[in-house]
Write a protein that holds these residues in place. Structure first.
Motif, PDB file in Angstrom:
ATOM      1  N   MET A 208      25.256  -9.960 -68.745  1.00 42.36           N
ATOM      2  CA  MET A 208      25.824  -9.050 -69.856  1.00 42.36           C
ATOM      3  C   MET A 208      25.245  -9.409 -71.140  1.00 42.36           C
ATOM      4  O   MET A 208      24.959  -8.696 -72.135  1.00 42.36           O
ATOM      5  N   TYR A 209      25.042 -10.667 -71.356  1.00 44.60           N
ATOM      6  CA  TYR A 209      24.292 -11.280 -72.649  1.00 44.60           C
ATOM      7  C   TYR A 209      23.026 -10.587 -72.586  1.00 44.60           C
ATOM      8  O   TYR A 209      22.334 -10.376 -73.562  1.00 44.60           O
ATOM      9  N   SER A 210      22.067 -10.589 -71.759  1.00 45.25           N
ATOM     10  CA  SER A 210      20.676 -10.127 -71.430  1.00 45.25           C
ATOM     11  C   SER A 210      20.724  -8.619 -71.917  1.00 45.25           C
ATOM     12  O   SER A 210      20.051  -8.023 -72.563  1.00 45.25           O
ATOM     13  N   LEU A 211      21.693  -7.788 -71.344  1.00 42.50           N
ATOM     14  CA  LEU A 211      21.914  -6.320 -71.627  1.00 42.50           C
ATOM     15  C   LEU A 211      22.319  -6.041 -73.293  1.00 42.50           C
ATOM     16  O   LEU A 211      21.949  -5.380 -73.921  1.00 42.50           O
ATOM     17  N   LYS A 212      23.291  -6.962 -73.711  1.00 41.64           N
ATOM     18  CA  LYS A 212      23.246  -7.191 -75.127  1.00 41.64           C
ATOM     19  C   LYS A 212      22.160  -7.393 -75.947  1.00 41.64           C
ATOM     20  O   LYS A 212      21.899  -6.639 -77.075  1.00 41.64           O
ATOM     21  N   THR A 213      21.391  -8.171 -75.664  1.00 37.58           N
ATOM     22  CA  THR A 213      20.188  -8.427 -76.264  1.00 37.58           C
ATOM     23  C   THR A 213      18.974  -7.249 -76.267  1.00 37.58           C
ATOM     24  O   THR A 213      18.657  -6.883 -77.233  1.00 37.58           O
ATOM     25  N   LEU A 214      19.065  -6.596 -75.237  1.00 45.06           N
ATOM     26  CA  LEU A 214      18.290  -5.441 -74.977  1.00 45.06           C
ATOM     27  C   LEU A 214      19.023  -4.415 -75.973  1.00 45.06           C
ATOM     28  O   LEU A 214      18.158  -3.533 -76.576  1.00 45.06           O
ATOM     29  N   ARG A 220      10.041   1.361 -80.722  1.00 44.12           N
ATOM     30  CA  ARG A 220       9.319   2.465 -81.327  1.00 44.12           C
ATOM     31  C   ARG A 220       8.942   3.619 -80.279  1.00 44.12           C
ATOM     32  O   ARG A 220       8.763   3.172 -78.939  1.00 44.12           O
ATOM     33  N   GLN A 221       8.535   4.692 -80.545  1.00 42.21           N
ATOM     34  CA  GLN A 221       8.157   5.902 -79.399  1.00 42.21           C
ATOM     35  C   GLN A 221       6.911   5.406 -78.798  1.00 42.21           C
ATOM     36  O   GLN A 221       6.825   5.572 -77.481  1.00 42.21           O
ATOM     37  N   SER A 222       6.162   4.744 -79.541  1.00 38.34           N
ATOM     38  CA  SER A 222       4.856   4.239 -78.995  1.00 38.34           C
ATOM     39  C   SER A 222       4.939   3.144 -77.991  1.00 38.34           C
ATOM     40  O   SER A 222       4.329   3.199 -77.108  1.00 38.34           O
ATOM     41  N   PHE A 255      15.201   8.876 -72.650  1.00 40.36           N
ATOM     42  CA  PHE A 255      15.223   7.974 -73.624  1.00 40.36           C
ATOM     43  C   PHE A 255      15.414   8.679 -74.967  1.00 40.36           C
ATOM     44  O   PHE A 255      16.178   8.121 -75.734  1.00 40.36           O
ATOM     45  N   GLU A 256      14.886   9.922 -75.069  1.00 40.89           N
ATOM     46  CA  GLU A 256      14.968  10.223 -76.346  1.00 40.89           C
ATOM     47  C   GLU A 256      16.083  11.042 -76.888  1.00 40.89           C
ATOM     48  O   GLU A 256      16.313  11.648 -77.834  1.00 40.89           O
ATOM     49  N   GLY A 257      16.987  11.131 -75.964  1.00 42.15           N
ATOM     50  CA  GLY A 257      18.353  11.826 -76.013  1.00 42.15           C
ATOM     51  C   GLY A 257      18.872  12.442 -75.008  1.00 42.15           C
ATOM     52  O   GLY A 257      20.170  13.099 -74.997  1.00 42.15           O
ATOM     53  N   GLU A 258      18.216  13.136 -74.131  1.00 37.75           N
ATOM     54  CA  GLU A 258      18.535  14.012 -72.795  1.00 37.75           C
ATOM     55  C   GLU A 258      19.528  13.021 -71.864  1.00 37.75           C
ATOM     56  O   GLU A 258      20.302  13.596 -71.289  1.00 37.75           O
ATOM     57  N   GLY A 259      19.348  11.772 -71.893  1.00 42.45           N
ATOM     58  CA  GLY A 259      20.013  10.993 -71.051  1.00 42.45           C
ATOM     59  C   GLY A 259      21.612  10.670 -71.312  1.00 42.45           C
ATOM     60  O   GLY A 259      22.141  11.140 -72.540  1.00 42.45           O
ATOM     61  N   ARG A 260      22.620  10.536 -70.397  1.00 41.49           N
ATOM     62  CA  ARG A 260      24.020  10.342 -70.476  1.00 41.49           C
ATOM     63  C   ARG A 260      23.998   9.082 -71.335  1.00 41.49           C
ATOM     64  O   ARG A 260      23.897   8.148 -70.706  1.00 41.49           O
ATOM     65  N   GLY A 261      24.834   9.075 -72.473  1.00 45.72           N
ATOM     66  CA  GLY A 261      25.121   8.003 -73.131  1.00 45.72           C
ATOM     67  C   GLY A 261      24.055   7.506 -73.993  1.00 45.72           C
ATOM     68  O   GLY A 261      24.056   6.673 -74.387  1.00 45.72           O
ATOM     69  N   SER A 266      24.434   1.456 -78.647  1.00 46.62           N
ATOM     70  CA  SER A 266      23.828   0.576 -77.495  1.00 46.62           C
ATOM     71  C   SER A 266      22.339   1.031 -77.130  1.00 46.62           C
ATOM     72  O   SER A 266      21.507   0.098 -76.673  1.00 46.62           O
ATOM     73  N   CYS A 267      22.220   2.349 -76.814  1.00 45.84           N
ATOM     74  CA  CYS A 267      21.027   2.847 -76.402  1.00 45.84           C
ATOM     75  C   CYS A 267      20.099   3.523 -77.225  1.00 45.84           C
ATOM     76  O   CYS A 267      18.776   3.704 -76.893  1.00 45.84           O
ATOM     77  N   ARG A 268      20.505   4.046 -78.281  1.00 45.09           N
ATOM     78  CA  ARG A 268      19.516   5.031 -79.135  1.00 45.09           C
ATOM     79  C   ARG A 268      18.467   4.014 -79.659  1.00 45.09           C
ATOM     80  O   ARG A 268      18.767   3.146 -80.415  1.00 45.09           O
ATOM     81  N   SER A 269      17.183   4.467 -79.185  1.00 40.92           N
ATOM     82  CA  SER A 269      15.985   3.734 -79.589  1.00 40.92           C
ATOM     83  C   SER A 269      15.909   2.336 -79.362  1.00 40.92           C
ATOM     84  O   SER A 269      15.607   1.449 -80.137  1.00 40.92           O
ATOM     85  N   THR A 270      16.596   1.879 -78.234  1.00 40.59           N
ATOM     86  CA  THR A 270      16.486   0.378 -77.812  1.00 40.59           C
ATOM     87  C   THR A 270      15.873   0.145 -76.703  1.00 40.59           C
ATOM     88  O   THR A 270      15.791   1.066 -75.726  1.00 40.59           O
TER      89      THR A 270
END
Length: 319
Positions: A208-214, A220-222, A255-261, A266-270
Motif C-alpha cells: 500500500m505504501y508503494s501504491l501511495k507513492t505512485l 505528463r501525457q508524453s 488514463f485520461e478520464g474514461e476509466g472508473r475512478g 489518487s489517479c488523476r494524472s498520476t
C-alpha cells in the motif's frame, strides 16, 4: 459460445467478470462447494489403448507411465498426466479456507472452476485494506488456485482489488509476487503453505505504501504515451509485429478520464492512474472470446503478466 466457467459462486456484489451464483454471506464451506460446483473428486485410471488397425479390434494395452484424470460426477476426462503427478482435490482448495474463515476473519467471496474443472480456484477477503486520496480503497485477498492439466502449479497468492472499479492486481514487492507455488510433483500441504504466506501478510502495508507513492507521482501525457508504447509494442530482439494500436489508444483514454475512478485525486494524472488504466483494460476492456476467458487471462495468463509488467514499469517511475 461455450463458457470456460463450469460453475461458480460468489457473495456481495456481482464480480467484475459478471459470472456465478449469488450466495448469502457467511455460508458454510459445504454450501460453497455445492453452489460453486466443486462437490466432486478427481479420480485416476490407467491409460489404455488399442493397437489394432482402423476397423480391426486389436489388443488392449496399457501405458504404465501415465494415468487419466477424470471427474467423479460426470466421468468427463480432465487430462493425461504422469504417474508422479500429485492431484489436488476441489475439496482441498475449499478446506484451505476453513480455519481462515472460522477463526481468522477471512470471508470467502468467490469460488469455482474453469475449463470443465481443469482449473479450480477460491478467493477470500483477508480483512486488510488501504485508503489513498479521495477515499480510494483497495482490499486485500488471498487467491488459491490449482489445475489438473499441467497449466498451473497449486498457487496461493496475495492479490488486491480496487473497490471503485473492481480492478485486480497481484501483490508484488521488489518485482516479486507474494505467492507460494507447490508443484504437482509434491504433495500439497495446506498448513505449510499458510505458514509460508504468513511471512507475506506483513507485506500488505509495504504494498500500500508503494501504491501511495505512485498516487503522488504526477505523470505528463508524453510520459504516459511513452509508458504505454513500451508496454504494448514489441520488445528489442522480438520479431517485428504490428503494434496493438487499439489497446494503446484504449489504455490512454482510460488514463485520461474514461476509466472508473480516474477522476479521483489518487489517479488523476498520476502513476497510480496509469497503472489502473492498464489493470482496467486487462480486467474489463481487453478483447476476449468471453468474460470467463478474460478472467482466466487476468488471473492466470497473459493478462496477469501484463499487469505485473505495468506495476514494475510504474514503480520505475518513482525509483
Amino acid at each position: 459460445m461455450a463458457h470456460q466457467v463450469e460453475q461458480m459462486a460468489y457473495v456481495g456484489r456481482t464480480p467484475w467478470h459478471g459470472l456465478g451464483n449469488k450466495l448469502a454471506e457467511k455460508q458454510p464451506l459445504e454450501v460453497w462447494m455445492e453452489q460453486a460446483g466443486l462437490d466432486w473428486t478427481i479420480r485416476e485410471t490407467p491409460v489404455r489403448f488399442i493397437n489394432g488397425d482402423k476397423g480391426h479390434l486389436g489388443e488392449i494395452l496399457s501405458f504404465d507411465d501415465h494415468k487419466v484424470l477424470y471427474r467423479s460426477d460426470t466421468h468427463a476426462p480432465l487430462s493425461v498426466v504422469s504417474q508422479r503427478y500429485q492431484v489436488v482435490q476441489p475439496r482441498e482448495i475449499m478446506e484451505f479456507y476453513r480455519d481462515l474463515t472460522e477463526k481468522s476473519g477471512f470471508e470467502l467471496e468467490t469460488a469455482g472452476s474453469l475449463k470443465g474443472g481443469r482449473k479450480i480456484w477460491a478467493l477470500a477477503k483477508t480483512g486488510q485494506s488501504g485508503l489513498l486520496k479521495g477515499n480510494d480503497r483497495t482490499d486485500a485477498y488471498v487467491l488459491l488456485a490449482t489445475a489438473c492439466d499441467g497449466t498451473l502449479a497449486t498457487t496461493a497468492q496475495f492479490t488486491s482489488v480496487r473497490v471503485v472499479c473492481n480492478n485486480t492486481l497481484a501483490v508484488a514487492l521488489n518485482g516479486q509476487s507474494q505467492c507460494v507455488k507447490v508443484s504437482h510433483r509434491s504433495v500439497f500441504d495446506a498448513e505449510a503453505v499458510k505458514k509460508q504466506m504468513g511471512i507475506s501478510v506483513s507485506a500488505w502495508d509495504d504494498f500500500m505504501y508503494s501504491l501511495k507513492t505512485l498516487s503522488e507521482r504526477k505523470v505528463r501525457q508524453s510520459e504516459a504515451e511513452k509508458f504505454i508504447r513500451s508496454l504494448f509494442q514489441p520488445r528489442p530482439g522480438q520479431a517485428e509485429q504490428k503494434s496493438n494500436e487499439r489497446a494503446m489508444a484504449k489504455v490512454l483514454g482510460l488514463f485520461e478520464g474514461e476509466g472508473r475512478g480516474a477522476d479521483l485525486p489518487s489517479c488523476r494524472s498520476t502513476a497510480y492512474g496509469l497503472l489502473n488504466a492498464v489493470t482496467e483494460f486487462v480486467d474489463h476492456e481487453r478483447r476476449a472470446r468471453s468474460n470467463d476467458y478474460r478472467l482466466d487471462s487476468a488471473w492466470f495468463g497473459h493478462g496477469a503478466k501484463l499487469k505485473q509488467q505495468a506495476l514494475d514499469l510504474t514503480l520505475d517511475l518513482v525509483a
